[in-house]
Design a protein around this motif. Structure first.
Motif, PDB file in Angstrom:
ATOM      1  N   VAL A  22       0.857  -1.189   0.000  1.00  0.00           N
ATOM      2  CA  VAL A  22       0.000   0.000   0.000  1.00  0.00           C
ATOM      3  C   VAL A  22       0.888   1.232   0.000  1.00  0.00           C
ATOM      4  N   PHE A  23       0.608   2.170  -0.920  1.00  0.00           N
ATOM      5  CA  PHE A  23       1.404   3.381  -1.067  1.00  0.00           C
ATOM      6  C   PHE A  23       0.649   4.637  -0.653  1.00  0.00           C
ATOM      7  N   SER A  24      -0.581   4.498  -0.177  1.00  0.00           N
ATOM      8  CA  SER A  24      -1.368   5.654   0.221  1.00  0.00           C
ATOM      9  C   SER A  24      -1.541   5.679   1.736  1.00  0.00           C
ATOM     10  N   ILE A  43      -3.818   6.857   5.269  1.00  0.00           N
ATOM     11  CA  ILE A  43      -5.217   6.813   5.696  1.00  0.00           C
ATOM     12  C   ILE A  43      -5.919   8.085   5.240  1.00  0.00           C
ATOM     13  N   GLY A  44      -7.106   7.938   4.701  1.00  0.00           N
ATOM     14  CA  GLY A  44      -7.884   9.085   4.231  1.00  0.00           C
ATOM     15  C   GLY A  44      -7.603   9.462   2.785  1.00  0.00           C
ATOM     16  N   GLN A  45      -6.591   8.859   2.164  1.00  0.00           N
ATOM     17  CA  GLN A  45      -6.282   9.124   0.766  1.00  0.00           C
ATOM     18  C   GLN A  45      -6.875   8.021  -0.093  1.00  0.00           C
ATOM     19  N   PRO A  46      -7.073   8.284  -1.393  1.00  0.00           N
ATOM     20  CA  PRO A  46      -7.510   7.211  -2.293  1.00  0.00           C
ATOM     21  C   PRO A  46      -6.501   6.072  -2.257  1.00  0.00           C
ATOM     22  N   LEU A  47      -6.995   4.863  -2.337  1.00  0.00           N
ATOM     23  CA  LEU A  47      -6.120   3.694  -2.261  1.00  0.00           C
ATOM     24  C   LEU A  47      -5.200   3.616  -3.467  1.00  0.00           C
ATOM     25  N   ARG A  48      -3.916   3.510  -3.190  1.00  0.00           N
ATOM     26  CA  ARG A  48      -2.892   3.222  -4.198  1.00  0.00           C
ATOM     27  C   ARG A  48      -2.128   2.018  -3.685  1.00  0.00           C
ATOM     28  N   ALA A  49      -2.236   0.909  -4.395  1.00  0.00           N
ATOM     29  CA  ALA A  49      -1.606  -0.314  -3.921  1.00  0.00           C
ATOM     30  C   ALA A  49      -1.222  -1.202  -5.091  1.00  0.00           C
ATOM     31  N   GLU A  50      -0.286  -2.088  -4.834  1.00  0.00           N
ATOM     32  CA  GLU A  50       0.109  -3.116  -5.794  1.00  0.00           C
ATOM     33  C   GLU A  50      -0.146  -4.467  -5.155  1.00  0.00           C
ATOM     34  N   VAL A  51      -0.736  -5.369  -5.933  1.00  0.00           N
ATOM     35  CA  VAL A  51      -1.000  -6.724  -5.466  1.00  0.00           C
ATOM     36  C   VAL A  51      -0.295  -7.673  -6.417  1.00  0.00           C
ATOM     37  N   GLU A  52       0.563  -8.525  -5.868  1.00  0.00           N
ATOM     38  CA  GLU A  52       1.275  -9.497  -6.695  1.00  0.00           C
ATOM     39  C   GLU A  52       0.311 -10.602  -7.112  1.00  0.00           C
ATOM     40  N   LEU A  53       0.280 -10.893  -8.409  1.00  0.00           N
ATOM     41  CA  LEU A  53      -0.546 -11.982  -8.922  1.00  0.00           C
ATOM     42  C   LEU A  53       0.316 -13.211  -9.123  1.00  0.00           C
ATOM     43  N   LYS A  54      -0.167 -14.328  -8.642  1.00  0.00           N
ATOM     44  CA  LYS A  54       0.535 -15.598  -8.830  1.00  0.00           C
ATOM     45  C   LYS A  54      -0.289 -16.414  -9.808  1.00  0.00           C
ATOM     46  N   ALA A  55       0.138 -16.407 -11.069  1.00  0.00           N
ATOM     47  CA  ALA A  55      -0.609 -17.087 -12.120  1.00  0.00           C
ATOM     48  C   ALA A  55       0.349 -17.559 -13.191  1.00  0.00           C
ATOM     49  N   THR A  56      -0.108 -18.508 -13.985  1.00  0.00           N
ATOM     50  CA  THR A  56       0.694 -18.986 -15.106  1.00  0.00           C
ATOM     51  C   THR A  56       0.638 -17.949 -16.224  1.00  0.00           C
ATOM     52  N   SER A  57       1.541 -18.062 -17.188  1.00  0.00           N
ATOM     53  CA  SER A  57       1.532 -17.106 -18.303  1.00  0.00           C
ATOM     54  C   SER A  57       0.231 -17.209 -19.089  1.00  0.00           C
ATOM     55  N   GLN A  58      -0.323 -18.403 -19.193  1.00  0.00           N
ATOM     56  CA  GLN A  58      -1.608 -18.573 -19.885  1.00  0.00           C
ATOM     57  C   GLN A  58      -2.722 -17.855 -19.121  1.00  0.00           C
ATOM     58  N   GLU A  59      -2.740 -17.966 -17.798  1.00  0.00           N
ATOM     59  CA  GLU A  59      -3.742 -17.269 -16.994  1.00  0.00           C
ATOM     60  C   GLU A  59      -3.564 -15.766 -17.099  1.00  0.00           C
ATOM     61  N   MET A  60      -2.317 -15.304 -17.120  1.00  0.00           N
ATOM     62  CA  MET A  60      -2.046 -13.862 -17.197  1.00  0.00           C
ATOM     63  C   MET A  60      -2.582 -13.263 -18.491  1.00  0.00           C
ATOM     64  N   GLN A  61      -2.557 -14.036 -19.585  1.00  0.00           N
ATOM     65  CA  GLN A  61      -3.040 -13.526 -20.869  1.00  0.00           C
ATOM     66  C   GLN A  61      -4.549 -13.304 -20.861  1.00  0.00           C
ATOM     67  N   SER A  62      -5.274 -14.037 -20.011  1.00  0.00           N
ATOM     68  CA  SER A  62      -6.729 -13.923 -20.016  1.00  0.00           C
ATOM     69  C   SER A  62      -7.262 -13.055 -18.879  1.00  0.00           C
ATOM     70  N   LEU A  63      -6.383 -12.514 -18.032  1.00  0.00           N
ATOM     71  CA  LEU A  63      -6.836 -11.689 -16.913  1.00  0.00           C
ATOM     72  C   LEU A  63      -7.221 -10.295 -17.370  1.00  0.00           C
ATOM     73  N   THR A  64      -8.253  -9.760 -16.744  1.00  0.00           N
ATOM     74  CA  THR A  64      -8.631  -8.365 -16.951  1.00  0.00           C
ATOM     75  C   THR A  64      -8.927  -7.749 -15.589  1.00  0.00           C
ATOM     76  N   ALA A  65      -8.781  -6.465 -15.495  1.00  0.00           N
ATOM     77  CA  ALA A  65      -9.090  -5.747 -14.256  1.00  0.00           C
ATOM     78  C   ALA A  65     -10.083  -4.645 -14.573  1.00  0.00           C
ATOM     79  N   ARG A  66     -11.068  -4.517 -13.713  1.00  0.00           N
ATOM     80  CA  ARG A  66     -12.057  -3.450 -13.898  1.00  0.00           C
ATOM     81  C   ARG A  66     -12.748  -3.199 -12.564  1.00  0.00           C
ATOM     82  N   ILE A  67     -13.403  -2.077 -12.482  1.00  0.00           N
ATOM     83  CA  ILE A  67     -14.183  -1.728 -11.290  1.00  0.00           C
ATOM     84  C   ILE A  67     -15.426  -2.612 -11.271  1.00  0.00           C
ATOM     85  N   ALA A  68     -15.825  -3.028 -10.102  1.00  0.00           N
ATOM     86  CA  ALA A  68     -17.016  -3.864  -9.965  1.00  0.00           C
ATOM     87  C   ALA A  68     -18.255  -3.109 -10.434  1.00  0.00           C
ATOM     88  N   SER A  69     -19.310  -3.846 -10.729  1.00  0.00           N
ATOM     89  CA  SER A  69     -20.563  -3.237 -11.185  1.00  0.00           C
ATOM     90  C   SER A  69     -21.212  -2.438 -10.058  1.00  0.00           C
TER      91      SER A  69
END
Length: 75
Positions: A31-33, A35-61
């Protein structure tokens, strides 16, 4: 047979079954933010290269935000 022994045998049997797919995992969160600031963070993903090609990130509905009783962020 005791319940705990039955549970252990069932767990061991399930663990030996072959798995058809594996889910991507999450590693440490940096976490780089402050308290009280918008969240700025990095999360390490543990996935295969095939899984990484199909991943997408977006805000929830908006519905997911409503179900979690969270304010919907502006677009």
């Amino acid at each position: 047979m005791k319940t705990s022994l039955k549970a252990s045998l069932v767990a061991a049997a399930i663990a030996t079954l072959p798995s058809g797919s594996h889910a991507a995992g999450l590693g440490p969160i940096n976490v780089f933010s402050a308290i009280g600031q918008p969240l700025r963070a990095e999360v390490e993903l543990k996935a295969t290269s095939q899984e990484m090609q199909s991943l997408t990130a977006r805000i929830a509905s908006a519905e997911a935000f409503r179900q979690a009783s969270l304010p919907i962020p502006p677009s």
